[in-house]
Design an enzyme around this catalytic site. Structure first.
Site, PDB file in Angstrom:
ATOM      1  CE  LYS A  95      -3.955  -2.227   1.966  1.00  0.00           C
ATOM      2  NZ  LYS A  95      -5.250  -2.147   2.534  1.00  0.00           N
ATOM      3  CD  GLU A 101      -4.991   5.855   4.357  1.00  0.00           C
ATOM      4  OE1 GLU A 101      -4.397   5.349   3.420  1.00  0.00           O
ATOM      5  OE2 GLU A 101      -6.147   5.516   4.683  1.00  0.00           O
ATOM      6  NE  ARG A 128      -8.466  -9.673  -4.668  1.00  0.00           N
ATOM      7  CZ  ARG A 128      -9.512  -9.072  -4.162  1.00  0.00           C
ATOM      8  NH1 ARG A 128     -10.673  -9.136  -4.792  1.00  0.00           N
ATOM      9  NH2 ARG A 128      -9.451  -8.369  -3.048  1.00  0.00           N
TER      10      ARG A 128
HETATM   11  P1  ADP Z   1      -8.019  -3.888   3.246  1.00  0.00           P
HETATM   12  O1  ADP Z   1      -7.016  -4.011   2.127  1.00  0.00           O
HETATM   13  O2  ADP Z   1      -7.513  -4.448   4.545  1.00  0.00           O
HETATM   14  O3  ADP Z   1      -9.380  -4.368   2.868  1.00  0.00           O
HETATM   15  P2  ADP Z   1      -8.686  -1.109   2.658  1.00  0.00           P
HETATM   16  O4  ADP Z   1      -7.661  -0.053   2.578  1.00  0.00           O
HETATM   17  O5  ADP Z   1      -9.242  -1.636   1.371  1.00  0.00           O
HETATM   18  O6  ADP Z   1      -8.133  -2.315   3.543  1.00  0.00           O
HETATM   19  O7  ADP Z   1      -9.888  -0.589   3.544  1.00  0.00           O
HETATM   20  C1  ADP Z   1     -10.977  -1.418   3.924  1.00  0.00           C
HETATM   21  C2  ADP Z   1     -12.051  -0.577   4.591  1.00  0.00           C
HETATM   22  O8  ADP Z   1     -11.522   0.089   5.736  1.00  0.00           O
HETATM   23  C3  ADP Z   1     -12.625   0.540   3.745  1.00  0.00           C
HETATM   24  O9  ADP Z   1     -13.658   0.095   2.892  1.00  0.00           O
HETATM   25  C4  ADP Z   1     -13.145   1.482   4.818  1.00  0.00           C
HETATM   26  O10 ADP Z   1     -14.361   1.025   5.358  1.00  0.00           O
HETATM   27  C5  ADP Z   1     -12.089   1.372   5.916  1.00  0.00           C
HETATM   28  N1  ADP Z   1     -11.035   2.401   5.761  1.00  0.00           N
HETATM   29  C6  ADP Z   1      -9.832   2.264   5.166  1.00  0.00           C
HETATM   30  N2  ADP Z   1      -9.126   3.407   5.216  1.00  0.00           N
HETATM   31  C7  ADP Z   1      -9.888   4.314   5.861  1.00  0.00           C
HETATM   32  C8  ADP Z   1      -9.715   5.699   6.253  1.00  0.00           C
HETATM   33  N3  ADP Z   1      -8.599   6.372   5.975  1.00  0.00           N
HETATM   34  N4  ADP Z   1     -10.738   6.294   6.912  1.00  0.00           N
HETATM   35  C9  ADP Z   1     -11.871   5.620   7.219  1.00  0.00           C
HETATM   36  N5  ADP Z   1     -12.092   4.333   6.888  1.00  0.00           N
HETATM   37  C10 ADP Z   1     -11.114   3.678   6.231  1.00  0.00           C
END
Ligand code: ADP
Length: 500
Positions: free
Chosen positions: A116, A200, A292
């Site tokens: 990431k 973040e 994917r």
């Molecule tokens: P993973 O790869 O573990 O699934 P993601 O980055 O795709 O993680 O995030 C999954 C979920 O986490 C998002 O759909 C959201 O609900 C929450 N999330 C991620 N980053 C943030 C953020 N900066 N602020 C609020 N919610 C977040």
């Protein structure tokens, strides 16, 4: 075109991929673990290869065994599905080394987007808006603390190698950061063997909106519009839909362009997804690229009228994309609900055992992608998702209505499922209004049936009474005992099948 393809997966996605391959006159090779011998994905295939063992690490995640199977059956290509080896760059490399086409993007892109920190750095230069944050490969507590002070609390700590919501920690105040960082690093290390964590801005009540992208080996890149995935539990999607409700066209346009810019910046080939968060003011921020086919791809297929697996195969075989951006349109609305073997009333505990009876709803605008049937065994070894129910309608209201009908008629006996929970979410007025954000299920606790057990008991007693009455009536009138009794009965008023 390929003659034979191995599907390195199991369950509903292996069945779904086999469907398209066979329609393209491509022979299908399935792989199966000890407990999956009688699974639908095996009986559906033209050939099958036994992976000795049960645990994912010795079966579906064992890259060498899978390649051995592919060589044994002389396949041209491997489709990894989602999960398991689908985002494993080393596996994609191994396939290339053996002269087998990996149906997915290049190993280089998989590994860059799997990190990431690298993904954010790469896409920032392409002008894709990022969640305000800070990262470094060797960040220590004082760096993270300074960054968090600058960003402003609450912040979110995330694992660089993260996935499935693991290694994520919300930090509300500076005093909590030390403990949260330690916990996030430990979790990231044990889940991914990589303890790197970054920070973040924590976006309040965001929507999760992602764009399906596709690239080919001739430089063409398109997006196939958005999917709204805000109904989540512990960062895991449960219900998805497209088009996103209450979503302005101008935003759709801007985010689509951003998704395509992201794909172009990394020379993306094949199917992928660019995930974004959208805040309450309509600002959007890049989250990650999934390299994917996604679980929720069928709703895109329903609305753009394309087969994404077919497109993946064409692209992997070197053909150009079969559509241009201008040819793609969203028609109607589609919803997907994920059917899990789990018990919402007991903290969503996975439920295992034998499915004695399985009956799925049918209809012209209803699609079920299932990996089980009556007699299937649900074990602790694999993901508890059994199937996906997808409905399409001219309008959002129509696909919701169809989803309610289909959930009522979905019967899985033997294991506990989340079907009634899904129905409660779909029935909720805020869902109907399209008032969606990632905290929907925190704000609306729908895990337990409001009515509790009392009506169930009343239901059984009333049913027994009916049966007794019907029996005595047929004795006195000589009626056919099997004739249904249509009176004012709980069967009529309850309007929903129950798994009891
Ligand atoms: P993973 O790869 O573990 O699934 P993601 O980055 O795709 O993680 O995030 C999954 C979920 O986490 C998002 O759909 C959201 O609900 C929450 N999330 C991620 N980053 C943030 C953020 N900066 N602020 C609020 N919610 C977040």
């Amino acid at each position: 075109m390929f003659k034979k393809v191995l599907i390195a997966n199991r369950g509903e996605i292996a069945v779904r991929i086999a469907q398209t391959l066979q329609e393209m006159s491509i022979a299908v090779v399935a792989v199966f673990s000890d407990v999956d011998r009688d699974s639908p994905h095996v009986s559906r295939a033209d050939e099958a290869y036994h992976l000795d063992g049960i645990a994912p690490s010795e079966t579906y995640l064992d890259a060498h065994k899978i390649v051995e199977a592919a060589k044994h059956h002389k396949v041209d290509a491997i489709h990894p599905g989602y999960g398991f080896l689908s985002e494993n760059a080393a596996f994609a490399h191994l396939c290339a080394d053996e002269g087998i086409t990996f149906i997915g993007p290049s190993p280089k892109v998989i590994s860059a987007m799997g990190d990431k920190i690298v993904a954010k750095q790469t896409l920032e230069t392409a002008g894709v808006p990022l969640v305000p944050g800070w990262s470094s490969d060797d960040a220590n507590l004082s760096d993270i603390r300074k960054a968090a002070d600058r960003i402003g609390y609450p912040v979110l700590l995330k694992a660089a190698a993260g996935g499935g919501g693991k290694g994520m920690r919300i930090v509300e105040a500076a005093s909590d950061i030390e403990g949260a960082l330690g916990a996030a690093q430990r979790e990231a290390n044990s889940a991914f063997g990589d303890a790197r964590v970054f920070v973040e801005k924590y976006i309040a009540r965001p929507r999760h909106i992602e764009f399906q992208i596709f690239g080919d080996h001739h430089g063409n890149v398109v997006h196939l519009f958005e999917r709204e995935c805000s109904i989540q539990r512990r960062y895991q999607k449960i219900i998805e839909e497209t088009p996103a409700p209450n979503f302005p066209d101008s935003l759709r346009q801007k985010m689509g362009e951003s998704a395509v810019a992201a794909a172009k910046a990394i020379n993306y080939t094949g199917a992928g997804t660019v995930e974004f968060l959208v805040d309450e003011h309509g600002h959007f921020y890049f989250l990650e690229v999934n390299t994917r086919l996604q679980v929720e791809h069928p709703i895109t297929e329903a609305v753009v009228d394309q087969d994404l697996v077919r497109t993946q195969v064409l692209v992997a075989a070197g053909e150009p994309l079969p559509f241009t951006q201008d040819q793609l349109r969203q028609t109607g609305h589609a919803l997907e609900a994920r059917i899990y073997a789990e018990d919402p009333a007991r903290g969503f505990l996975p439920s295992t055992g034998l499915i004695d009876r399985y009956h799925q709803p049918h209809g012209r605008w209803i699609r079920v992608d299932s990996g089980v049937r009556s007699g299937s065994l649900v074990t602790v070894h694999y993901d508890p998702m059994l199937a996906k129910l997808i409905t399409w309608g001219d309008s959002r209201d129509e696909s919701i209505c169809r989803m309610q009908w289909a959930l009522q008629r979905y019967v899985v006996l033997g294991v506990t499922t989340n079907i009634e929970f899904l129905a409660r979410v779909i029935d909720h007025p805020n869902f109907a209004n399209g008032d969606l954000h990632t905290h929907f299920l925190d704000d609306n606790d729908l895990s337990a049936s409001k009515s509790g057990n009392v009506p169930d008991e009343a239901f059984i007693i009333a049913a027994l009474t009916m049966k007794r009455r019907a029996a005595s009536r047929s004795r006195t009138s000589g009626d056919d005992e099997s004739r249904p009794v249509y009176s004012d009965t709980p069967w009529q008023s309850s309007g929903r099948w129950r798994n009891t």
